[in-house]
Enzyme design. Structure first.
Site, PDB file in Angstrom:
ATOM      1  N   VAL A  68       0.855  -1.009  -0.045  1.00 42.57           N
ATOM      2  CA  VAL A  68       0.001  -0.047   0.029  1.00 42.57           C
ATOM      3  C   VAL A  68       0.967   1.250  -0.041  1.00 42.57           C
ATOM      4  CG1 VAL A  68      -1.804   1.439   1.296  1.00 42.57           C
ATOM      5  CG2 VAL A  68      -1.986  -1.241   1.083  1.00 42.57           C
ATOM      6  N   LYS A  69       1.909   1.053   0.658  1.00 46.36           N
ATOM      7  CA  LYS A  69       2.804   2.366   0.742  1.00 46.36           C
ATOM      8  C   LYS A  69       3.450   2.902  -0.596  1.00 46.36           C
ATOM      9  CE  LYS A  69       6.813  -0.226   2.108  1.00 46.36           C
ATOM     10  NZ  LYS A  69       7.781  -0.545   3.476  1.00 46.36           N
ATOM     11  N   GLY A  70       3.658   1.794  -1.293  1.00 45.36           N
ATOM     12  CA  GLY A  70       4.126   1.965  -2.757  1.00 45.36           C
ATOM     13  C   GLY A  70       5.488   2.819  -2.889  1.00 45.36           C
TER      14      GLY A  70
END
Length: 249
Positions: A128-130
């Site tokens: 999610v943090k990418g």
């Protein structure tokens, strides 16, 4: 291509042909080592060559940085690259296409295979943090993501992909000593061909800083992504290949 197609390297002034290269020689650091570095630079075509940095790297090895002029020209009209052949979509557009066309979640399995323990690349695409402010594929509501992490064996990857009914398998390879990334990729693609019929085989995508994007066919995969790839590019490619392109076939 507009504008000039023949260019030279730029160092201090336009077109001066100056370049900087670095390398390691298996010799302890001393004056003789410096001479060896300059000899190698001259054989590489740097004339004149200037040694700007030298440092011993453990027992019997020295790292060098050399600066010098080359006479070679670059013809931009003959450069071959893999251009992006699919539209770049937002997360909202990707989700909408998956929901309306696939009518189920698109399953993605990712891993670092072999002895590669560097998960920075696969995590940047999946987590999610990418990366650089762009969220990874876990952020996409219509994608089901399985991140197997590091040092995954090829048989385990095939089984995980089968269990998840993967539409796509993403593999990151950073370790390149003795072409490990190429050997691992060939082993992986061969294993999927042997384990699954073509109609059930997931899309095979590999990425890493040392891959040549033009080698996808040779390595038996569908796509290679190089350094600087973003999660949005990967998501857009998956939707293009698995939904848009198949609908048009």
């Amino acid at each position: 291509m507009s504008g000039k197609t023949i260019v030279r390297p730029y160092g201090d002034t336009t077109g001066d042909g100056m370049v900087q290269v670095s390398f390691t020689l298996p010799v302890p650091y001393d004056k003789r080592a410096e001479g060896a570095a300059l000899q190698l630079a001259a054989k590489m075509g740097l004339d004149p060559a200037m040694l700007v940095h030298a440092k011993q790297m453990g027992d019997g090895f020295t790292f060098f940085v050399v600066y010098g002029r080359v006479s070679h020209l670059v013809d931009l009209s003959r450069v071959e690259v893999v251009e992006r052949d699919f539209p770049l979509l937002s997360a909202k557009e990707v989700n909408a296409l998956v929901r309306s066309r696939l009518r189920r979640k698109l399953s993605v399995v990712g891993a670092c295979i072999g002895t590669d323990a560097h998960t920075v690349g696969i995590d940047a695409i999946l987590n999610v943090k990418g990366i650089a402010g762009e969220k990874g594929l876990e952020y996409y509501r219509e994608l089901s993501v399985t991140n197997l992490g590091a040092q995954v064996s090829v048989p385990d990857l095939v089984e995980a992909a089968r269990a998840a009914r993967a539409d796509a398998v993403l593999v990151s390879q950073v370790v390149t000593q003795r072409d490990a990334h190429l050997h691992n990729t060939r082993e992986m693609s061969a294993a999927f061909r042997e384990a699954l019929p073509a109609a059930r085989r997931p899309l095979l995508v590999v990425g890493g800083p040392r891959f040549d994007e033009k080698m996808a066919g040779e390595l038996g995969v569908d796509r290679i992504f190089g350094r600087g790839t973003t999660p949005g590019e990967v998501a857009s490619y998956l939707v293009h290949k698995l939904i848009t392109e198949r609908a048009a076939a």
